[in-house]
Design a protein around this motif. Sequence first.
Motif, PDB file in Angstrom:
ATOM      1  N   GLN A 299      -4.574   5.953  -1.240  1.00  0.00           N
ATOM      2  CA  GLN A 299      -3.989   6.588   0.347  1.00  0.00           C
ATOM      3  C   GLN A 299      -4.829   6.288   1.589  1.00  0.00           C
ATOM      4  OE1 GLN A 299      -1.135   5.968   0.286  1.00  0.00           O
ATOM      5  NE2 GLN A 299       0.188   7.283  -0.710  1.00  0.00           N
TER       6      GLN A 299
ATOM      7  N   ASP B  95       3.439   0.065  -0.248  1.00  0.00           N
ATOM      8  CA  ASP B  95       4.674   0.456  -0.722  1.00  0.00           C
ATOM      9  C   ASP B  95       4.043   1.481  -1.937  1.00  0.00           C
ATOM     10  OD1 ASP B  95       4.298  -0.687  -3.022  1.00  0.00           O
ATOM     11  OD2 ASP B  95       5.598  -2.377  -2.530  1.00  0.00           O
ATOM     12  N   ARG B  96       4.833   2.357  -2.714  1.00  0.00           N
ATOM     13  CA  ARG B  96       4.557   3.200  -3.435  1.00  0.00           C
ATOM     14  C   ARG B  96       3.897   2.525  -4.670  1.00  0.00           C
ATOM     15  NH1 ARG B  96       8.940   5.461  -7.290  1.00  0.00           N
ATOM     16  NH2 ARG B  96       9.462   3.602  -7.962  1.00  0.00           N
ATOM     17  N   THR B  97       3.779   1.219  -5.009  1.00  0.00           N
ATOM     18  CA  THR B  97       3.225   0.592  -5.824  1.00  0.00           C
ATOM     19  C   THR B  97       1.799   0.143  -5.674  1.00  0.00           C
ATOM     20  OG1 THR B  97       4.053  -1.441  -5.539  1.00  0.00           O
ATOM     21  CG2 THR B  97       5.367  -0.146  -7.050  1.00  0.00           C
ATOM     22  N   THR B  98       1.670   0.273  -4.497  1.00  0.00           N
ATOM     23  CA  THR B  98       0.261  -0.179  -4.129  1.00  0.00           C
ATOM     24  C   THR B  98      -0.710   0.629  -4.805  1.00  0.00           C
ATOM     25  OG1 THR B  98       0.878  -0.960  -1.802  1.00  0.00           O
ATOM     26  CG2 THR B  98      -1.469  -0.678  -2.005  1.00  0.00           C
ATOM     27  N   THR B  99      -1.770   0.039  -5.193  1.00  0.00           N
ATOM     28  CA  THR B  99      -2.846   0.666  -5.941  1.00  0.00           C
ATOM     29  C   THR B  99      -4.501  -0.076  -6.056  1.00  0.00           C
ATOM     30  OG1 THR B  99      -3.470   1.855  -8.254  1.00  0.00           O
ATOM     31  CG2 THR B  99      -2.304  -0.362  -8.327  1.00  0.00           C
TER      32      THR B  99
END
Length: 84
Positions: free
Chosen positions: A33, A50-54
């Motif tokens: 984040q 997005d929420r899958t970004t890693t």
Amino acid sequence: MKNKTLFSIRLSAVDKSFEMWIPDELSIAEATQLAVGILQEQESRQFKADRTTTLYLKENGAELDVNKLVGEYGFVDGTQLVLI
């Protein structure tokens, strides 16, 4: 014991790498984040997370465990990561 690690983070979406210090006490989820926030500020028109970004290790493509702390991995300054 050090408190931060210097990472080179590759942002494939814009074909650029960025260096940033990340505190060892952050979880990988928090570090992701932090990286997303900084990179979106610098590349807002070309990068949308997005929420899958890693984060992944550049050397072997291994996905980092979002529940582990940065310091638990034993990274050294200059470790190369990829943000996807």
